[in-house]
Scaffold this motif. Structure first.
Motif, mmCIF file in Angstrom:
data_model
loop_
_atom_site.group_PDB
_atom_site.id
_atom_site.type_symbol
_atom_site.label_atom_id
_atom_site.label_comp_id
_atom_site.label_asym_id
_atom_site.label_seq_id
_atom_site.Cartn_x
_atom_site.Cartn_y
_atom_site.Cartn_z
ATOM 1 N N ASP A 145 2.126 3.605 -2.871
ATOM 2 C CA ASP A 145 1.010 2.736 -3.266
ATOM 3 C C ASP A 145 -0.100 3.578 -3.894
ATOM 4 O O ASP A 145 -0.309 4.735 -3.502
ATOM 5 N N GLY A 146 -0.808 2.960 -4.837
ATOM 6 C CA GLY A 146 -1.855 3.677 -5.567
ATOM 7 C C GLY A 146 -3.227 3.604 -4.906
ATOM 8 O O GLY A 146 -4.161 4.238 -5.394
ATOM 9 N N GLY B 299 4.335 -0.421 -4.111
ATOM 10 C CA GLY B 299 3.186 -1.287 -3.798
ATOM 11 C C GLY B 299 3.271 -1.728 -2.350
ATOM 12 O O GLY B 299 3.128 -2.908 -2.042
ATOM 13 N N SER C 56 0.492 7.298 -4.759
ATOM 14 C CA SER C 56 0.755 7.605 -6.171
ATOM 15 C C SER C 56 0.674 6.341 -7.022
ATOM 16 O O SER C 56 0.977 5.238 -6.545
ATOM 17 N N ASP C 57 0.321 6.533 -8.265
ATOM 18 C CA ASP C 57 0.415 5.456 -9.248
ATOM 19 C C ASP C 57 1.904 5.298 -9.611
ATOM 20 O O ASP C 57 2.648 6.289 -9.626
ATOM 21 N N PHE C 58 2.321 4.064 -9.929
ATOM 22 C CA PHE C 58 3.732 3.847 -10.297
ATOM 23 C C PHE C 58 4.105 4.684 -11.529
ATOM 24 O O PHE C 58 5.247 5.078 -11.693
ATOM 25 N N HIS D 296 7.003 -6.405 -3.929
ATOM 26 C CA HIS D 296 6.489 -7.761 -3.712
ATOM 27 C C HIS D 296 5.011 -7.815 -4.101
ATOM 28 O O HIS D 296 4.219 -6.990 -3.641
ATOM 29 N N TYR E 19 -5.830 -5.350 0.396
ATOM 30 C CA TYR E 19 -5.031 -6.576 0.445
ATOM 31 C C TYR E 19 -4.457 -6.750 1.840
ATOM 32 O O TYR E 19 -3.955 -5.802 2.440
ATOM 33 N N SER F 79 -1.632 -7.686 3.968
ATOM 34 C CA SER F 79 -0.191 -7.896 3.801
ATOM 35 C C SER F 79 0.440 -8.397 5.098
ATOM 36 O O SER F 79 -0.108 -8.205 6.185
ATOM 37 N N TYR G 107 -8.068 -2.426 -4.948
ATOM 38 C CA TYR G 107 -7.370 -2.498 -3.649
ATOM 39 C C TYR G 107 -7.994 -1.556 -2.621
ATOM 40 O O TYR G 107 -7.713 -1.659 -1.433
HETATM 41 C C1 LIG Z 1 -1.057 -7.668 -4.270
HETATM 42 S S1 LIG Z 1 -0.871 -6.150 -3.428
HETATM 43 C C2 LIG Z 1 0.704 -6.391 -2.681
HETATM 44 C C3 LIG Z 1 0.891 -5.551 -1.438
HETATM 45 C C4 LIG Z 1 2.170 -5.883 -0.668
HETATM 46 N N1 LIG Z 1 3.356 -5.503 -1.413
HETATM 47 C C5 LIG Z 1 2.216 -7.350 -0.294
HETATM 48 O O1 LIG Z 1 2.901 -8.114 -0.956
HETATM 49 O O2 LIG Z 1 1.549 -7.750 0.654
HETATM 50 C C6 LIG Z 1 -0.534 -4.995 -4.735
HETATM 51 C C7 LIG Z 1 -0.377 -3.558 -4.289
HETATM 52 O O3 LIG Z 1 0.075 -2.780 -5.394
HETATM 53 C C8 LIG Z 1 -0.688 -1.591 -5.477
HETATM 54 N N2 LIG Z 1 -0.784 -1.191 -6.892
HETATM 55 C C9 LIG Z 1 -1.276 -1.927 -7.922
HETATM 56 N N3 LIG Z 1 -1.190 -1.241 -9.070
HETATM 57 C C10 LIG Z 1 -0.629 -0.046 -8.773
HETATM 58 C C11 LIG Z 1 -0.265 1.099 -9.535
HETATM 59 N N4 LIG Z 1 -0.465 1.154 -10.860
HETATM 60 N N5 LIG Z 1 0.306 2.131 -8.906
HETATM 61 C C12 LIG Z 1 0.522 2.107 -7.565
HETATM 62 N N6 LIG Z 1 0.193 1.045 -6.785
HETATM 63 C C13 LIG Z 1 -0.378 -0.009 -7.386
HETATM 64 C C14 LIG Z 1 -2.051 -1.966 -4.915
HETATM 65 O O4 LIG Z 1 -2.744 -0.820 -4.440
HETATM 66 C C15 LIG Z 1 -1.695 -2.951 -3.818
HETATM 67 O O5 LIG Z 1 -1.523 -2.338 -2.575
#
Ligand SMILES: C[S@@+](CC[C@H](N)C(=O)[O-])C[C@H]1O[C@@H](n2cnc3c(N)ncnc32)[C@H](O)[C@@H]1O
Length: 446
Positions: free
Chosen positions: A71-72, A48, A97-99, A116, A12, A14, A7
């Motif tokens: 968001d990570g 996210g 941060s990571d989840f 989402h 991405y 959004s 990412y």
């Molecule tokens: C498909 S995008 C969706 C973004 C937004 N919610 C949307 O629907 O438009 C996934 C998001 O989740 C974040 N993400 C994925 N894995 C993650 C993790 N382990 N920890 C934190 N964020 C994470 C990514 O950086 C990215 O911004």
């Protein structure tokens, strides 16, 4: 050298997701007898949140509430923070941060949690950490929104994904792979003869979907290392394991997955329930995505009382069609869908409401006998022909321009106070509706 965060490598793109607005989640919960939500003051957490495209306009038009986005991806959070400064918002905070470790950065509970585009798109350990975090940080009686790719309908998209993964296997850079995937998809579309066989038609539609979407969507939906569809029953079991219970679907008017209300009792009568009735319904209607709203167990459902329903607002953009003779009055939605108003009371109300659009009126100010019209209003709402609302946006004294300028600069769109997307250019309108289809369906006769 460590692998770059995909990412960060290709951020991405959004958009605001209409049905994730807190007042829309609150309405879905109320209509399905779920927990009632505070709307005067509340806390929202988005997991996210990406570049903040969903959370920033929410916070902008809802100054009475506070918002936290996690968001990570560092680059996504940086964009979100620049949106916060550009819009001069003080009721929102973004955390990188990571989840799996985000809990350390949070305090207190949230009335609404939104995730989402996450659940299906992360490895299983991250998915479990996400559910655990949500269950811990959701206020008792609060609402959690998640979406996930649904089996078996999504498996068709999964076949295209497998094909595109193979076609781009030798390449390393994600943006180049995604571009290659779109080029391959365009070639497939031009080689398949439409109309020859329903399977060709299905494939043309799926590959056209790849061509029409933004390159970042193609990268993260088709080429990401993780994309896991779930049966509805599997999803529910995972949720239950974390003490979460299903309330309702948020985008109830989703374009695929619409079936006639008669099918369910027919399936039950014929004892065709498969692994579960819900899974069978998803199977029969080619459902590809679900958008469940959950709450913490136990949930005791309590349908809305007449008083609660009367206090809702109703808004309509249906316009009366010109007609002659003794026919019942027909009304047309901007989508082209027509609806027949069999009752005088409905006709009068629709004529009164249309000039006010997008503003609505309290239901009991439009209908003298609310009990009599309750089912019709719910049906029209469920089919996206009118809108029921818990609240109207407050009159906005601050400068709308700040957010709009930022949105146009970053994405060529604007978000309305109702959390709907207003495209500035036609290409954005196409992209956003391709990713998040929201047309009207079903046959309604009021
Ligand atoms: C498909 S995008 C969706 C973004 C937004 N919610 C949307 O629907 O438009 C996934 C998001 O989740 C974040 N993400 C994925 N894995 C993650 C993790 N382990 N920890 C934190 N964020 C994470 C990514 O950086 C990215 O911004």
């Amino acid at each position: 050298m460590s692998t770059p965060n995909p990412y960060d490598e290709l951020p991405y793109r959004s958009f605001p997701i209409e049905w994730t607005a807190p007042e829309r989640l609150a309405l879905a919960s109320l209509l399905h007898g779920g927990p009632r939500q505070p709307l005067d003051s509340y806390r929202v957490l988005e997991l996210g949140c990406g570049d903040g495209a969903n959370l920033l306009p929410m916070a902008y038009y809802r100054r009475h509430a506070s918002f936290v986005g996690v968001d990570g991806a560092r680059s996504q959070i940086d964009v979100a923070k620049s949106g916060k400064s550009a819009s001069k918002l003080s009721n929102i905070e973004f955390i990188h941060s990571d989840f799996r470790t985000a809990d350390h950065h949070l305090d207190g509970n949230f009335d609404y949690i939104i995730a989402h585009g996450i659940f299906s798109w992360v490895p299983h350990d991250v998915r479990d950490a996400l559910l655990q975090l949500c269950a811990k940080r959701l206020r008792r009686g609060g609402l959690l929104y998640l979406n996930y790719n649904t089996k078996p309908g999504w498996n068709v998209r999964g076949m295209v994904r497998e094909f595109l993964l193979a076609q781009t296997a030798g390449m390393t850079k994600l943006p180049i792979r995604a571009q290659q995937a779109q080029e391959v998809a365009a070639k497939v579309v031009s080689s398949l003869t439409v109309g020859e066989h329903p399977y060709s038609q299905l494939m043309v539609n799926e590959f056209q979907f790849v061509c029409d979407n933004h390159v970042s969507y193609v990268a993260h939906e088709y080429l990401a290392s993780d994309n896991h569809p779930y049966w509805r029953s599997e999803f529910m079991a995972l949720a239950q394991h974390h003490g979460l219970e299903y309330v309702a679907d948020a985008d109830f008017n989703y374009s695929s997955g619409q079936i006639s209300d008669d099918i369910v009792p027919q399936l039950v009568e014929q004892q065709i329930t498969g692994r579960s009735l819900d899974d069978t319904v998803d199977f029969l209607c080619y459902r590809q995505l679900h958008t469940p709203i959950l709450t913490r167990s136990p949930l005791t459902r309590c349908p809305p009382s007449i008083e609660e329903f009367s206090n809702l607002l109703v808004a309509s953009c249906l316009t009366a069609c010109e007609q002659s003779g003794t026919q019942n009055s027909m009304f047309q939605h901007p989508s082209g869908y027509q609806v027949e108003a069999k009752e005088e009371v409905i006709r009068t109300a629709l004529e009164k409401l249309q000039p006010l659009w997008p503003r609505g009126l309290r239901i009991d100010r439009v209908f003298p006998d609310v009990r009599h019209v309750m089912d019709d209003l719910k049906l029209l709402h469920r089919n996206g022909l009118i809108e029921l609302r818990c609240t109207e946006p407050s009159d906005l004294e601050f400068h709308h321009d700040r957010l709009k300028r930022w949105e146009v600069e970053c994405g060529d769109y604007m978000t309305t106070p109702y959390h709907t997307l207003e495209a500035v250019s036609a290409s954005v309108a196409d992209e956003s509706t391709m990713s998040y289809p929201f047309p009207v369906a079903g046959g309604v006769q009021a």
